[in-house]
Design a protein around this motif. Structure first.
Motif, PDB file in Angstrom:
ATOM      1  N   LEU A   7      15.635  62.153  99.284  1.00 20.06           N
ATOM      2  CA  LEU A   7      16.188  62.820  98.343  1.00 20.06           C
ATOM      3  C   LEU A   7      17.047  63.994  98.445  1.00 20.06           C
ATOM      4  CD1 LEU A   7      13.665  61.786  95.372  1.00 20.06           C
ATOM      5  CD2 LEU A   7      15.433  60.444  96.649  1.00 20.06           C
ATOM      6  N   LEU A   8      16.528  64.808  98.769  1.00 18.19           N
ATOM      7  CA  LEU A   8      17.642  65.977  99.467  1.00 18.19           C
ATOM      8  C   LEU A   8      18.616  66.009  99.995  1.00 18.19           C
ATOM      9  CD1 LEU A   8      17.783  68.932  98.829  1.00 18.19           C
ATOM     10  CD2 LEU A   8      16.403  69.214 101.282  1.00 18.19           C
ATOM     11  N   VAL A   9      18.700  64.309 100.928  1.00 22.83           N
ATOM     12  CA  VAL A   9      20.320  64.404 101.386  1.00 22.83           C
ATOM     13  C   VAL A   9      20.796  63.685 100.731  1.00 22.83           C
ATOM     14  CG1 VAL A   9      20.768  62.629 103.473  1.00 22.83           C
ATOM     15  CG2 VAL A   9      19.049  64.370 104.152  1.00 22.83           C
ATOM     16  N   PHE A  10      20.358  62.784  99.959  1.00 22.53           N
ATOM     17  CA  PHE A  10      21.124  62.018  99.141  1.00 22.53           C
ATOM     18  C   PHE A  10      22.234  63.152  98.599  1.00 22.53           C
ATOM     19  CE2 PHE A  10      18.773  58.376 100.152  1.00 22.53           C
ATOM     20  CZ  PHE A  10      19.861  57.853 100.838  1.00 22.53           C
ATOM     21  N   GLY A  11      21.246  64.065  97.415  1.00 25.49           N
ATOM     22  CA  GLY A  11      21.593  65.089  96.738  1.00 25.49           C
ATOM     23  C   GLY A  11      22.484  65.820  97.398  1.00 25.49           C
ATOM     24  N   THR A  12      22.484  66.140  98.361  1.00 26.77           N
ATOM     25  CA  THR A  12      23.510  67.427  99.194  1.00 26.77           C
ATOM     26  C   THR A  12      24.725  66.276  99.045  1.00 26.77           C
ATOM     27  OG1 THR A  12      22.217  68.571  99.709  1.00 26.77           O
ATOM     28  CG2 THR A  12      24.322  68.920 101.079  1.00 26.77           C
ATOM     29  N   ALA A  13      24.281  64.999  99.445  1.00 24.52           N
ATOM     30  CA  ALA A  13      25.535  64.188 100.278  1.00 24.52           C
ATOM     31  C   ALA A  13      27.074  63.456  98.794  1.00 24.52           C
ATOM     32  CB  ALA A  13      25.296  62.600 100.602  1.00 24.52           C
ATOM     33  N   GLY A  14      25.915  63.911  97.325  1.00 29.87           N
ATOM     34  CA  GLY A  14      26.347  64.061  96.170  1.00 29.87           C
ATOM     35  C   GLY A  14      26.160  63.104  95.613  1.00 29.87           C
ATOM     36  N   PHE A  15      24.928  62.347  95.537  1.00 33.29           N
ATOM     37  CA  PHE A  15      25.067  61.355  94.882  1.00 33.29           C
ATOM     38  C   PHE A  15      24.335  61.984  93.287  1.00 33.29           C
ATOM     39  CE2 PHE A  15      21.567  59.047  92.017  1.00 33.29           C
ATOM     40  CZ  PHE A  15      22.213  58.019  92.272  1.00 33.29           C
ATOM     41  N   ILE A  16      24.259  61.786  92.139  1.00 34.42           N
ATOM     42  CA  ILE A  16      23.975  62.161  91.239  1.00 34.42           C
ATOM     43  C   ILE A  16      22.476  62.003  90.227  1.00 34.42           C
ATOM     44  CG2 ILE A  16      24.752  63.262  88.891  1.00 34.42           C
ATOM     45  CD1 ILE A  16      27.652  63.138  89.699  1.00 34.42           C
ATOM     46  N   PHE A  17      21.188  62.582  90.677  1.00 33.80           N
ATOM     47  CA  PHE A  17      20.335  62.665  90.273  1.00 33.80           C
ATOM     48  C   PHE A  17      20.153  62.890  89.397  1.00 33.80           C
ATOM     49  CE2 PHE A  17      19.193  62.786  94.401  1.00 33.80           C
ATOM     50  CZ  PHE A  17      18.315  61.227  94.775  1.00 33.80           C
ATOM     51  N   ARG A  18      20.611  63.533  88.310  1.00 32.03           N
ATOM     52  CA  ARG A  18      21.060  63.603  86.669  1.00 32.03           C
ATOM     53  C   ARG A  18      20.883  62.703  85.823  1.00 32.03           C
ATOM     54  NH1 ARG A  18      24.460  67.050  86.632  1.00 32.03           N
ATOM     55  NH2 ARG A  18      26.050  66.571  85.746  1.00 32.03           N
ATOM     56  N   ASP A  19      21.916  61.593  86.449  1.00 33.08           N
ATOM     57  CA  ASP A  19      21.890  60.467  85.503  1.00 33.08           C
ATOM     58  C   ASP A  19      20.812  60.349  84.978  1.00 33.08           C
ATOM     59  OD1 ASP A  19      24.874  61.628  85.290  1.00 33.08           O
ATOM     60  OD2 ASP A  19      25.871  60.706  86.639  1.00 33.08           O
ATOM     61  N   TRP A  20      20.414  59.921  86.139  1.00 33.76           N
ATOM     62  CA  TRP A  20      19.270  58.783  87.056  1.00 33.76           C
ATOM     63  C   TRP A  20      18.313  59.325  86.181  1.00 33.76           C
ATOM     64  CZ3 TRP A  20      20.152  53.384  86.871  1.00 33.76           C
ATOM     65  CH2 TRP A  20      21.975  53.265  87.462  1.00 33.76           C
ATOM     66  N   LEU A  21      17.614  60.507  85.891  1.00 32.44           N
ATOM     67  CA  LEU A  21      16.752  61.106  86.430  1.00 32.44           C
ATOM     68  C   LEU A  21      15.518  60.443  84.919  1.00 32.44           C
ATOM     69  CD1 LEU A  21      14.820  62.821  87.358  1.00 32.44           C
ATOM     70  CD2 LEU A  21      15.153  64.599  85.661  1.00 32.44           C
ATOM     71  N   ALA A  22      15.783  60.560  83.730  1.00 38.47           N
ATOM     72  CA  ALA A  22      14.674  60.107  83.158  1.00 38.47           C
ATOM     73  C   ALA A  22      14.452  58.627  83.207  1.00 38.47           C
ATOM     74  CB  ALA A  22      15.452  59.971  81.254  1.00 38.47           C
TER      75      ALA A  22
END
Length: 257
Positions: free
Chosen positions: A182-197
């Motif tokens: 998940l750290l790799v995807f976040g660094t690559a630009g995936f916006i987890f905030r939109d899917w967190l809830a």
């Protein structure tokens, strides 16, 4: 907001129910729920979203399973597994080179079948070096194919004879594998905030299934559990092989046109 972009209320509620049922499956039979949930997410989520969101949900689901069964975790195995995860994820993040998904699926499917029905792996392969290598390879592949869980489960099964230790150790192994991914995807630009809830709601629903599944696990003997796990892993492996062959034949047909 629990309802993420592109989903409606009915689909979100359906997926929450699926999270409960798939977590129940994994807690009771040792594997299968993660891949089934991946298939269900693929019906509604865009391809670029599936693996990161699935990884986030699986991190929480496996974390809950590990918490409920932590007394049974094989810490010796995981001490060798964790460094392999770090190496595999780092290699995948740095190289950013992938084989076609069909090749990974073919390799994973065949090896799962071997681990389930072939001769036991030699003791050396189940030691620290073999565990490190298995962790590195599956963690590298997990960045590109969201279906390495059956291979990790089949490997863990080779090292354990107790059903609780199998479920608990597999759960924490997958936590270790999903977290750096998940750290790799976040660094690559995936916006987890939109899917967190949405992911947190899926994790909560999954925890209910895990709680019930762990209790159902107590009604199954170690021998029956091993047989059921073999059946589940075999079905998943055959599905991977079917996908791989279908993709390879499709690409061959495309080249011949």
């Amino acid at each position: 907001m629990i309802i993420p972009p592109g989903l409606d209320v009915a689909t979100t509620v359906l997926l929450l129910g699926c999270s409960t049922l798939t977590s129940l499956l994994t807690a009771t039979l040792g594997a299968g729920g993660g891949v089934l949930l991946l298939l269900l997410l693929a019906l509604w989520l865009p391809p670029a979203i599936i693996i990161p969101v699935h990884g986030l949900i699986q991190l929480g689901s496996n974390g809950g399973r590990a918490a409920l069964t932590w007394r049974h975790i094989d810490w010796r195995l995981l001490r060798a597994f964790a460094p392999g995860v770090a190496l595999g994820v780092l290699a995948g993040a740095l190289l950013l080179v992938t084989l076609p998904p069909a090749i990974w699926q073919l390799s994973i499917g065949l090896f799962v079948l071997y681990l389930c029905w072939g001769p036991p792996l030699p003791r050396a392969a189940l030691g620290a070096t073999g565990t490190f290598a298995a962790a590195a390879l599956t963690s590298f592949a997990s960045l590109f194919v969201g279906a390495t869980g059956p291979l990790v489960a089949a490997f863990v099964k080779q090292t354990q004879t107790d059903r609780y230790r199998t479920v608990a150790t597999f759960a924490l192994a997958m936590v270790l594998q999903h977290a750096p991914k998940l750290l790799v995807f976040g660094t690559a630009g995936f916006i987890f905030r939109d899917w967190l809830a949405f992911a947190l709601a899926m994790i909560a629903a999954g925890f209910a299934g895990t709680w019930l599944g762990v209790r159902l696990l107590g009604t199954v003997s170690d021998r029956r559990f091993s047989r059921l796990l073999n059946v589940v892993l075999t079905v998943l492996a055959l599905r991977l092989l079917w996908q791989a062959v279908d993709a390879l034949l499709g690409s061959s047909a495309g080249l011949s046109v």
